[in-house]
Design a protein around this motif. Structure first.
Motif, PDB file in Angstrom:
ATOM      1  N   UNK A  38       0.830  -1.213   0.000  1.00 17.01           N
ATOM      2  CA  UNK A  38       0.000   0.000   0.000  1.00 17.01           C
ATOM      3  C   UNK A  38       0.861   1.260   0.000  1.00 17.01           C
ATOM      4  N   UNK A  39       1.937   1.252   0.784  1.00 15.47           N
ATOM      5  CA  UNK A  39       2.840   2.412   0.810  1.00 15.47           C
ATOM      6  C   UNK A  39       3.501   2.613  -0.553  1.00 15.47           C
ATOM      7  N   UNK A  40       3.834   1.517  -1.210  1.00 12.27           N
ATOM      8  CA  UNK A  40       4.438   1.593  -2.545  1.00 12.27           C
ATOM      9  C   UNK A  40       3.484   2.287  -3.517  1.00 12.27           C
ATOM     10  N   UNK A  41       2.228   1.880  -3.494  1.00 17.25           N
ATOM     11  CA  UNK A  41       1.246   2.488  -4.391  1.00 17.25           C
ATOM     12  C   UNK A  41       0.932   3.924  -3.990  1.00 17.25           C
ATOM     13  N   UNK A  42       1.114   4.248  -2.729  1.00 16.11           N
ATOM     14  CA  UNK A  42       0.811   5.600  -2.248  1.00 16.11           C
ATOM     15  C   UNK A  42       1.829   6.626  -2.743  1.00 16.11           C
ATOM     16  N   UNK A 141      17.523   9.523   9.237  1.00 16.94           N
ATOM     17  CA  UNK A 141      18.710   8.733   8.884  1.00 16.94           C
ATOM     18  C   UNK A 141      18.428   7.225   8.936  1.00 16.94           C
ATOM     19  N   UNK A 142      17.571   6.802   9.859  1.00 22.68           N
ATOM     20  CA  UNK A 142      17.232   5.378   9.943  1.00 22.68           C
ATOM     21  C   UNK A 142      16.415   4.929   8.736  1.00 22.68           C
ATOM     22  N   UNK A 143      15.442   5.733   8.306  1.00 21.18           N
ATOM     23  CA  UNK A 143      14.670   5.340   7.115  1.00 21.18           C
ATOM     24  C   UNK A 143      15.564   5.339   5.877  1.00 21.18           C
ATOM     25  N   UNK A 144      16.567   6.229   5.843  1.00 16.07           N
ATOM     26  CA  UNK A 144      17.552   6.220   4.745  1.00 16.07           C
ATOM     27  C   UNK A 144      18.298   4.883   4.734  1.00 16.07           C
ATOM     28  N   UNK A 145      18.718   4.451   5.915  1.00 15.06           N
ATOM     29  CA  UNK A 145      19.488   3.202   6.062  1.00 15.06           C
ATOM     30  C   UNK A 145      18.639   1.991   5.653  1.00 15.06           C
ATOM     31  N   UNK A 160      13.300   6.505   0.937  1.00 20.33           N
ATOM     32  CA  UNK A 160      13.276   6.806   2.366  1.00 20.33           C
ATOM     33  C   UNK A 160      11.917   7.317   2.842  1.00 20.33           C
ATOM     34  N   UNK A 161      11.209   8.091   2.026  1.00 22.28           N
ATOM     35  CA  UNK A 161       9.892   8.603   2.424  1.00 22.28           C
ATOM     36  C   UNK A 161       8.881   7.463   2.536  1.00 22.28           C
ATOM     37  N   UNK A 162       8.892   6.545   1.580  1.00 26.71           N
ATOM     38  CA  UNK A 162       8.000   5.381   1.622  1.00 26.71           C
ATOM     39  C   UNK A 162       8.332   4.530   2.848  1.00 26.71           C
ATOM     40  N   UNK A 163       9.623   4.324   3.098  1.00 25.26           N
ATOM     41  CA  UNK A 163      10.044   3.511   4.242  1.00 25.26           C
ATOM     42  C   UNK A 163       9.618   4.167   5.553  1.00 25.26           C
ATOM     43  N   UNK A 168       5.963   4.393  10.288  1.00 25.60           N
ATOM     44  CA  UNK A 168       4.885   5.051  11.045  1.00 25.60           C
ATOM     45  C   UNK A 168       3.641   4.173  11.087  1.00 25.60           C
ATOM     46  N   UNK A 169       3.253   3.665   9.931  1.00 29.32           N
ATOM     47  CA  UNK A 169       2.019   2.875   9.835  1.00 29.32           C
ATOM     48  C   UNK A 169       2.096   1.607  10.672  1.00 29.32           C
ATOM     49  N   UNK A 170       3.277   0.968  10.693  1.00 32.52           N
ATOM     50  CA  UNK A 170       3.424  -0.321  11.369  1.00 32.52           C
ATOM     51  C   UNK A 170       3.964  -0.183  12.790  1.00 32.52           C
ATOM     52  N   UNK A 171       3.996   1.046  13.295  1.00 31.04           N
ATOM     53  CA  UNK A 171       4.347   1.257  14.691  1.00 31.04           C
ATOM     54  C   UNK A 171       5.812   1.102  15.036  1.00 31.04           C
ATOM     55  N   UNK A 172       6.689   1.085  14.043  1.00 31.06           N
ATOM     56  CA  UNK A 172       8.122   1.051  14.350  1.00 31.06           C
ATOM     57  C   UNK A 172       8.544   2.364  15.006  1.00 31.06           C
TER      58      UNK A 172
END
Length: 187
Positions: A38-42, A141-145, A160-163, A168-172
């Motif tokens: 879903x995030x990919x399509x978003x 920086x973590x989403x970049x990694x 990184x924005x999708x990640x 956020x969505x999955x509570x990480x």
């Protein structure tokens, strides 16, 4: 009246999603895969657009069954391109198929995708203390990694924005603003 995060509109679908799903830690591979797709399509679109088509995506993509998706044929790909109920983006559909294949490889290497992805945050959510819209980042920086690592493993459309949106969505990460009634519930 409940205080909610700044991005929640009055749309009942958005309210339901925010109040019951967004930011709740997800450790189940099936759900993690669904959110990844879903995030990919978003990417480049609004989240409400995706939420409104979520059931259509569920039907079109065999209930987000990554085992089936990994084996989609050219005929199935063509069928998806004709499906007006989903986002008919050729590259995103192809990415969904290759992401299912990469997802399975990660499961084989780590035992589960959940073990792999949650290891980036030592298995527990990062608790942020954001007060308003300006505080909430689009990337970290973590989403970049994580993005870089996913791409190395063959995933597509995982910038990184999708990640970060996936995190956020999955509570990480708990990115409910501190004035939101869900902030403490997800803490």
């Amino acid at each position: 009246m409940k205080n909610r995060c700044f991005w929640v509109t009055k749309d009942p679908l958005y309210v339901e999603y925010h109040d019951n799903e967004w930011g709740v830690p997800v450790y189940d591979d099936d759900t993690l895969f669904e959110f990844l797709i879903l995030e990919t399509f978003q990417a480049g679109l609004s989240w409400i657009t995706i939420l409104k088509k979520r059931e259509n995506f569920r039907k079109a993509f065999d209930n987000f069954n990554y085992q089936k998706i990994a084996n989609y044929t050219e005929d199935k790909f063509e069928t998806l391109l004709q499906d007006a109920g989903i986002i008919r983006n050729k590259l995103k559909i192809k990415a969904t198929i290759s992401n299912a294949q990469a997802f399975i490889k990660v499961q084989e290497e780590f035992g589960s995708f959940s073990k792999y992805i949650w290891a980036f945050v030592d298995g527990k959510p990062i608790q942020n203390n954001f007060v308003n819209r300006e505080d909430v980042p689009a990337t970290t920086p973590l989403s970049d990694k994580i993005s870089k690592d996913l791409k190395k493993r063959g995933f597509k459309f995982v910038g990184s924005t999708v990640v970060y949106a996936h995190m956020q969505a999955t509570g990480m990460v708990n990115d409910h603003t501190t004035n939101c009634f869900r902030y403490n519930e997800c803490n």
